[in-house]
Scaffold this motif. Structure first.
Motif, short mmCIF file in Angstrom:
data_model
loop_
_atom_site.label_atom_id
_atom_site.label_comp_id
_atom_site.label_asym_id
_atom_site.label_seq_id
_atom_site.Cartn_x
_atom_site.Cartn_y
_atom_site.Cartn_z
N GLY A 1 1.31 -1.35 0.59
CA GLY A 1 2.69 -1.63 0.26
C GLY A 1 3.23 -0.76 -0.87
O GLY A 1 4.44 -0.65 -1.05
N LEU A 2 2.30 -0.14 -1.63
CA LEU A 2 2.71 0.70 -2.76
C LEU A 2 2.79 2.18 -2.40
O LEU A 2 3.63 2.90 -2.92
N LEU A 3 1.90 2.63 -1.53
CA LEU A 3 1.81 4.05 -1.23
C LEU A 3 2.74 4.44 -0.10
O LEU A 3 2.92 3.68 0.87
N GLY A 4 3.29 5.63 -0.18
CA GLY A 4 4.10 6.16 0.90
C GLY A 4 3.25 6.86 1.94
O GLY A 4 2.05 7.12 1.74
N VAL A 5 3.85 7.20 3.07
CA VAL A 5 3.13 7.84 4.16
C VAL A 5 2.56 9.18 3.72
O VAL A 5 1.41 9.54 4.06
N ALA A 6 3.31 9.94 2.94
CA ALA A 6 2.83 11.25 2.48
C ALA A 6 1.58 11.10 1.63
O ALA A 6 0.63 11.90 1.76
N GLN A 7 1.54 10.08 0.78
CA GLN A 7 0.36 9.85 -0.06
C GLN A 7 -0.83 9.44 0.79
O GLN A 7 -1.97 9.85 0.53
N HIS B 1 2.44 9.89 13.50
CA HIS B 1 3.60 9.29 14.16
C HIS B 1 4.78 9.22 13.20
O HIS B 1 4.63 9.17 11.99
N ASP B 2 5.97 9.22 13.76
CA ASP B 2 7.18 9.12 12.94
C ASP B 2 7.21 7.81 12.16
O ASP B 2 7.66 7.76 11.01
N GLU B 3 6.73 6.74 12.79
CA GLU B 3 6.67 5.43 12.13
C GLU B 3 5.27 4.86 12.31
O GLU B 3 5.02 4.07 13.23
N PRO B 4 4.34 5.25 11.45
CA PRO B 4 2.96 4.76 11.58
C PRO B 4 2.89 3.24 11.44
O PRO B 4 3.68 2.64 10.71
N SER B 5 1.94 2.65 12.15
CA SER B 5 1.74 1.20 12.08
C SER B 5 0.89 0.86 10.86
O SER B 5 -0.28 1.25 10.78
#
Length: 275
Positions: free
Chosen positions: A74-80, A29-33
């Motif tokens: 809270g530390l990791l980005g979506v790509a990670q 999703h563009d904005e994952p929950s």
């Protein structure tokens, strides 16, 4: 096999396929929950361990400080997160870990985590640390089965992997038990010391010179979850209840059972779990 040699054995702990599939859908999703991602990772010991290992890595300068899944997210980005989930080895067959029923293991681990969080709340201990320790407390058993299958399968012939006597028998035969292995893995993953200590002493929390309450919480939670997997009745539970550990935590058997947050009559799918 010596403990250090076992811990040096390269293995990939399998993840719950349904959890991985649902996570991949959410992360597309563009904005994952983040709430949904937290729920799903919180059902899978291997995914949770890998997430916390990443969050406690030197790159984030938070070594041994991240206790739980919400903090790590809270530390990791979506790509990670996508990379972590997409590379997760799947436990797709009954032979993923020889001698272990993985569906039972995943269910048991999640139930232990939920129970640990609930019991920690009564004694005003850290519930996030309790959940994390409960979820990964038995990953050492997976490593033992993967790295030394011949030895461990011979122990399985004596007692099942989730038998209440398992830790004592492993200790007697090997000189260490699954809890020591889980602690060694957590140390390697740079988990906070509170979690490592709880895992190290979970099987015999009163034998530790410096009593760690979280170890007692995990001991009680795993007792309850194993008793359920064994379909124990009231009399069997009363006989096997670790009363001395409960006394140290201010918990008797009735209090433990009353705090039980799980509907044991239901075997939900991963999509129904709420962490």
């Amino acid at each position: 096999m010596e403990l250090n040699a076992l811990l040096a054995h390269p293995v990939a702990l399998p993840s719950l396929p349904r959890a991985v599939a649902l996570l991949m859908t959410e992360l597309a999703h563009d904005e994952p929950s983040l709430r949904r991602i937290n729920q799903l990772i919180g059902t899978d010991p291997a995914l949770a361990a890998r997430l916390l290992e990443m969050a406690n890595a030197p790159a984030f300068q938070m070594q041994r400080q991240i206790l739980g899944i919400p903090e790590a997210l809270g530390l990791l980005g979506v790509a990670q997160l996508r990379s972590l989930v997409s590379s997760a080895p799947l436990g797709t067959t009954s032979r993923s870990v020889p001698g272990i029923n993985m569906q039972q293991f995943w269910r048991y681990s999640l139930n232990t985590a939920k129970l640990a969080r609930s019991l920690a709340g009564i004694g005003h201990h850290n519930q996030i640390a309790a959940y994390t320790a409960g979820l990964v407390h038995a990953v050492g058993e997976l490593l033992m089965h993967l790295a030394a299958p011949d030895i461990i399968l011979s122990i399985n012939a004596l007692v099942s992997p989730l038998d209440l006597r398992r830790a004592k028998i492993e200790q007697r035969i090997l000189g260490y038990c699954y809890g020591n292995v889980s602690a060694g893995l957590a140390q390697r993953w740079q988990f906070p010391e509170a979690v490592v200590d709880a895992l190290q002493h979970q099987s015999a929390p009163l034998d530790n010179n410096a009593y760690e309450p979280l170890a007692g919480v995990i001991h009680l939670a795993s007792w309850r979850a194993r008793a359920r997997e064994a379909d124990m009745g009231e009399k069997e539970m009363a006989v096997s209840f670790p009363g001395e550990v409960g006394l140290m935590l201010g918990l008797d058997i009735d209090m433990v059972l009353q705090q039980d947050p799980i509907d044991w009559t239901v075997r939900p799918e991963v999509s129904d779990y709420v962490v």
